[in-house]
Design a protein around this motif. Structure first.
Motif, PDB file in Angstrom:
ATOM      1  N   GLY A   1      -8.645 -21.052 -43.990  1.00  0.00           N
ATOM      2  CA  GLY A   1      -9.426 -21.262 -42.718  1.00  0.00           C
ATOM      3  C   GLY A   1     -10.763 -20.454 -42.713  1.00  0.00           C
ATOM      4  N   GLU A   2     -11.310 -20.463 -41.668  1.00  0.00           N
ATOM      5  CA  GLU A   2     -12.636 -19.527 -41.232  1.00  0.00           C
ATOM      6  C   GLU A   2     -11.970 -18.105 -41.245  1.00  0.00           C
ATOM      7  OE1 GLU A   2     -15.470 -20.431 -41.315  1.00  0.00           O
ATOM      8  OE2 GLU A   2     -15.244 -22.635 -41.682  1.00  0.00           O
ATOM      9  N   PRO A   3     -12.969 -17.065 -41.583  1.00  0.00           N
ATOM     10  CA  PRO A   3     -12.552 -15.761 -41.452  1.00  0.00           C
ATOM     11  C   PRO A   3     -12.151 -15.323 -40.191  1.00  0.00           C
ATOM     12  CG  PRO A   3     -14.547 -16.063 -43.084  1.00  0.00           C
ATOM     13  CD  PRO A   3     -14.243 -17.448 -42.651  1.00  0.00           C
ATOM     14  N   ALA A   4     -12.900 -15.813 -39.185  1.00  0.00           N
ATOM     15  CA  ALA A   4     -12.783 -15.266 -37.965  1.00  0.00           C
ATOM     16  C   ALA A   4     -11.547 -15.776 -37.448  1.00  0.00           C
ATOM     17  CB  ALA A   4     -13.845 -15.885 -36.890  1.00  0.00           C
ATOM     18  N   THR A   5     -11.104 -17.032 -37.877  1.00  0.00           N
ATOM     19  CA  THR A   5      -9.901 -17.595 -37.369  1.00  0.00           C
ATOM     20  C   THR A   5      -8.584 -16.835 -38.067  1.00  0.00           C
ATOM     21  OG1 THR A   5     -10.734 -19.740 -37.023  1.00  0.00           O
ATOM     22  CG2 THR A   5      -8.269 -19.540 -37.274  1.00  0.00           C
ATOM     23  N   LEU A   6      -8.861 -16.502 -39.177  1.00  0.00           N
ATOM     24  CA  LEU A   6      -7.818 -15.856 -39.850  1.00  0.00           C
ATOM     25  C   LEU A   6      -7.582 -14.556 -39.525  1.00  0.00           C
ATOM     26  CD1 LEU A   6      -8.643 -16.909 -43.840  1.00  0.00           C
ATOM     27  CD2 LEU A   6      -6.816 -17.623 -42.405  1.00  0.00           C
ATOM     28  N   PHE A   7      -8.676 -13.771 -39.110  1.00  0.00           N
ATOM     29  CA  PHE A   7      -8.399 -12.331 -38.392  1.00  0.00           C
ATOM     30  C   PHE A   7      -7.737 -12.622 -37.095  1.00  0.00           C
ATOM     31  CE2 PHE A   7     -10.225  -9.335 -35.455  1.00  0.00           C
ATOM     32  CZ  PHE A   7      -9.825  -8.157 -36.175  1.00  0.00           C
ATOM     33  N   LEU A   8      -8.069 -13.633 -36.118  1.00  0.00           N
ATOM     34  CA  LEU A   8      -7.501 -13.972 -35.044  1.00  0.00           C
ATOM     35  C   LEU A   8      -6.164 -14.074 -35.166  1.00  0.00           C
ATOM     36  CD1 LEU A   8      -7.595 -14.318 -31.845  1.00  0.00           C
ATOM     37  CD2 LEU A   8      -7.940 -16.575 -32.334  1.00  0.00           C
ATOM     38  N   VAL A   9      -5.544 -14.805 -36.060  1.00  0.00           N
ATOM     39  CA  VAL A   9      -4.020 -15.048 -36.405  1.00  0.00           C
ATOM     40  C   VAL A   9      -3.360 -14.039 -36.973  1.00  0.00           C
ATOM     41  CG1 VAL A   9      -2.795 -16.679 -37.643  1.00  0.00           C
ATOM     42  CG2 VAL A   9      -4.616 -17.655 -36.280  1.00  0.00           C
TER      43      VAL A   9
ATOM     44  N   ALA B   1      12.706 -25.432 -30.855  1.00  0.00           N
ATOM     45  CA  ALA B   1      11.977 -24.813 -29.616  1.00  0.00           C
ATOM     46  C   ALA B   1      11.328 -23.493 -30.018  1.00  0.00           C
ATOM     47  CB  ALA B   1      13.015 -24.698 -28.636  1.00  0.00           C
ATOM     48  N   ALA B   2      12.317 -22.667 -30.793  1.00  0.00           N
ATOM     49  CA  ALA B   2      11.529 -21.348 -31.307  1.00  0.00           C
ATOM     50  C   ALA B   2      10.394 -21.585 -32.153  1.00  0.00           C
ATOM     51  CB  ALA B   2      12.828 -20.617 -31.769  1.00  0.00           C
ATOM     52  N   PHE B   3      10.420 -22.442 -32.907  1.00  0.00           N
ATOM     53  CA  PHE B   3       9.344 -22.763 -33.859  1.00  0.00           C
ATOM     54  C   PHE B   3       7.748 -23.109 -33.045  1.00  0.00           C
ATOM     55  CE2 PHE B   3       6.473 -25.653 -36.397  1.00  0.00           C
ATOM     56  CZ  PHE B   3       5.977 -24.843 -37.269  1.00  0.00           C
ATOM     57  N   LEU B   4       8.244 -24.108 -32.053  1.00  0.00           N
ATOM     58  CA  LEU B   4       6.893 -24.649 -31.173  1.00  0.00           C
ATOM     59  C   LEU B   4       6.480 -23.390 -30.381  1.00  0.00           C
ATOM     60  CD1 LEU B   4       8.461 -28.154 -30.205  1.00  0.00           C
ATOM     61  CD2 LEU B   4       6.555 -27.525 -32.048  1.00  0.00           C
ATOM     62  N   ALA B   5       7.495 -22.720 -29.766  1.00  0.00           N
ATOM     63  CA  ALA B   5       6.840 -21.488 -28.996  1.00  0.00           C
ATOM     64  C   ALA B   5       6.142 -20.615 -29.949  1.00  0.00           C
ATOM     65  CB  ALA B   5       8.462 -21.110 -28.226  1.00  0.00           C
ATOM     66  N   PHE B   6       6.689 -20.198 -30.957  1.00  0.00           N
ATOM     67  CA  PHE B   6       6.146 -19.157 -32.035  1.00  0.00           C
ATOM     68  C   PHE B   6       4.558 -19.618 -32.289  1.00  0.00           C
ATOM     69  CE2 PHE B   6       4.955 -18.419 -36.395  1.00  0.00           C
ATOM     70  CZ  PHE B   6       4.826 -16.913 -36.417  1.00  0.00           C
ATOM     71  N   CYS B   7       4.386 -21.175 -32.712  1.00  0.00           N
ATOM     72  CA  CYS B   7       3.006 -21.830 -32.974  1.00  0.00           C
ATOM     73  C   CYS B   7       2.192 -21.727 -31.740  1.00  0.00           C
ATOM     74  CB  CYS B   7       3.241 -23.168 -33.266  1.00  0.00           C
ATOM     75  SG  CYS B   7       4.009 -23.453 -35.082  1.00  0.00           S
ATOM     76  N   LEU B   8       2.768 -21.939 -30.504  1.00  0.00           N
ATOM     77  CA  LEU B   8       2.140 -21.889 -29.169  1.00  0.00           C
ATOM     78  C   LEU B   8       1.542 -20.572 -28.969  1.00  0.00           C
ATOM     79  CD1 LEU B   8       0.958 -23.592 -26.866  1.00  0.00           C
ATOM     80  CD2 LEU B   8       3.160 -23.027 -25.926  1.00  0.00           C
ATOM     81  N   ALA B   9       2.400 -19.744 -29.364  1.00  0.00           N
ATOM     82  CA  ALA B   9       1.985 -18.271 -28.971  1.00  0.00           C
ATOM     83  C   ALA B   9       0.683 -17.710 -29.920  1.00  0.00           C
ATOM     84  CB  ALA B   9       3.193 -16.993 -29.144  1.00  0.00           C
ATOM     85  N   VAL B  10       0.970 -18.088 -31.114  1.00  0.00           N
ATOM     86  CA  VAL B  10      -0.060 -17.694 -32.102  1.00  0.00           C
ATOM     87  C   VAL B  10      -1.451 -18.638 -31.965  1.00  0.00           C
ATOM     88  CG1 VAL B  10      -0.637 -17.735 -34.710  1.00  0.00           C
ATOM     89  CG2 VAL B  10       1.494 -17.098 -33.882  1.00  0.00           C
TER      90      VAL B  10
ATOM     91  N   GLU C   1      -5.900 -26.652 -37.186  1.00  0.00           N
ATOM     92  CA  GLU C   1      -6.376 -25.226 -37.963  1.00  0.00           C
ATOM     93  C   GLU C   1      -5.148 -24.066 -38.243  1.00  0.00           C
ATOM     94  OE1 GLU C   1      -9.889 -23.765 -36.770  1.00  0.00           O
ATOM     95  OE2 GLU C   1     -11.033 -25.758 -36.668  1.00  0.00           O
ATOM     96  N   LEU C   2      -4.343 -24.529 -37.289  1.00  0.00           N
ATOM     97  CA  LEU C   2      -3.252 -23.389 -36.963  1.00  0.00           C
ATOM     98  C   LEU C   2      -2.228 -23.142 -38.193  1.00  0.00           C
ATOM     99  CD1 LEU C   2      -1.838 -21.267 -35.454  1.00  0.00           C
ATOM    100  CD2 LEU C   2      -0.182 -23.164 -34.273  1.00  0.00           C
ATOM    101  N   LEU C   3      -1.643 -24.356 -38.759  1.00  0.00           N
ATOM    102  CA  LEU C   3      -0.971 -24.196 -39.918  1.00  0.00           C
ATOM    103  C   LEU C   3      -1.544 -23.751 -41.199  1.00  0.00           C
ATOM    104  CD1 LEU C   3       1.600 -27.187 -39.364  1.00  0.00           C
ATOM    105  CD2 LEU C   3       2.044 -24.862 -38.800  1.00  0.00           C
ATOM    106  N   PRO C   4      -2.892 -24.350 -41.563  1.00  0.00           N
ATOM    107  CA  PRO C   4      -3.493 -23.897 -42.787  1.00  0.00           C
ATOM    108  C   PRO C   4      -3.753 -22.389 -42.557  1.00  0.00           C
ATOM    109  CG  PRO C   4      -4.313 -25.877 -41.786  1.00  0.00           C
ATOM    110  CD  PRO C   4      -3.304 -25.784 -40.870  1.00  0.00           C
TER     111      PRO C   4
END
Length: 352
Positions: free
Chosen positions: A72-80, A41-50, A63-66
């Motif tokens: 990934g794309e520079p914009a996605t990496l900056f956001l994450v 549950a903590a891992f899923l909540a963490f992924c959802l928050a990110v 694209e989340l886990l990569p």
């Protein structure tokens, strides 16, 4: 190297014994299942928050886990990595620290309502931070000041509770008194503060993950890497103290030494979490109860409480980010709104 192992099972627990190395113990399947469920549950909540976070940009699940691994794309990496990941990491670590601290205090005091935010630990951090803001100690960071205030409140509580030893009953009563002393100091300082100082102090006092970055996450991760192994080594003493001082003494546990060590560890966990995220209320109270009920145990399991606390803070922070479109609420507003009914429910249920 060969090893002979024996395994026996009962309805509620599995007992194992190994010849080489000489290790034996018991495992309760329900506790293990609860631990795994809360960790998931903590891992899923963490992924959802990110992936979701604040704002309109959503990272696709593919694209989340990569992106977390730097691909990934520079914009996605900056956001994450720059906007959402540090906040989510602080939420997980602070929630885990609050959950473990609550489990420790509830075990050593044998009181289900004992937690750092009731015993004055978080209030000590709040009073110290407000004092630094109002008195103009701008060179000191809120993390260092909050840590010093929380540890000072914990040491004061233990010193005042000492009377040829300590008991859980005295720790709770003295802790409540220390809590109100710190609250009174905080209110007095706020009454003397300028408007901008009061606004800054209140923004921290409610528990806030806004603008949290890696400079908040790294010290908290380092602190947990040091304190958590010590807590795990003290698990035997914690279990014995939960059975009562007389039983713990009969089991060969040095009661006062074990209680002081656990109290310092619990205060340290709460202090580090408060210094990073502010005094996020009710998490340390609710997380051990959630873990204990899922595990079906008589005392709150420490590591399961950590996962429960992490889940509560991350989910509450996600709600605070998505609840209102025009602003991001402090996470303490959500935990307070959820925690207060939980406390009333628990008190009502305890009378029956």
């Amino acid at each position: 190297m060969s090893a002979r192992a024996g395994l026996s099972a009962s309805r509620r627990r599995l007992a194992f014994r190994m010849a080489r190395p000489a290790v034996s113990g018991t495992v309760r399947p329900r506790v293990l299942v609860a631990w795994l469920a809360l960790a998931l549950a903590a891992f899923l909540a963490f992924c959802l928050a990110v992936g979701v976070g604040a704002g309109d940009l959503v990272v696709p699940s593919g694209e989340l886990l990569p992106a977390l691994w730097g691909s990934g794309e520079p914009a996605t990496l900056f956001l994450v990595h720059e906007l959402r990941l540090p906040r989510a990491v602080v939420a997980v670590l602070a929630g885990a620290a609050f959950g473990m601290a609550g489990a420790i205090f509830q075990s050593i005091t044998r009181n289900p309502l004992a937690s750092p935010d009731i015993l004055g630990i978080t209030q000590g951090a709040g009073a110290a931070v407000v004092a630094a803001i109002v008195l103009g100690f701008t060179g000191l960071g809120s993390q260092a000041v909050g840590l010093a205030g929380a540890l000072a409140a914990g040491l004061l509580m233990y010193a005042l509770a000492w009377n040829r030893g300590t008991t859980g009953y005295r720790i709770v009563l003295v802790g409540i008194g220390v809590s109100w002393i710190c609250v009174s100091i905080t209110y007095y300082l706020l009454s003397r503060a300028e408007q901008y100082q009061a606004a800054r102090a209140l923004g921290w006092l409610v528990g806030n993950l806004n603008d949290r970055g890696w400079d908040h996450a790294r010290p908290l991760a380092l602190a947990l890497a040091v304190v958590v192994p010590v807590v795990l080594l003290l698990t035997r003493g914690q279990r014995a103290l939960h059975l009562g001082d007389d039983v713990a003494t009969g089991l060969g546990v040095r009661v006062q030494r074990a209680r002081m060590a656990l109290l310092l560890c619990g205060a340290g966990l709460a202090a580090f979490a408060t210094s990073a995220a502010g005094p996020v209320l009710f998490v340390a109270l609710a997380a051990p109860h959630l873990a204990r009920r899922l595990a079906g145990s008589s005392m709150p399991p420490v590591t399961a409480s950590a996962w429960a606390g992490a889940t509560l803070v991350v989910v509450s922070d996600l709600i605070s980010q998505r609840l209102l479109t025009e602003t991001v609420l402090p996470v303490g507003v959500v935990t307070g709104a959820l925690g207060a009914p939980f406390l009333l429910w628990h008190l009502a249920r305890s009378r029956t």
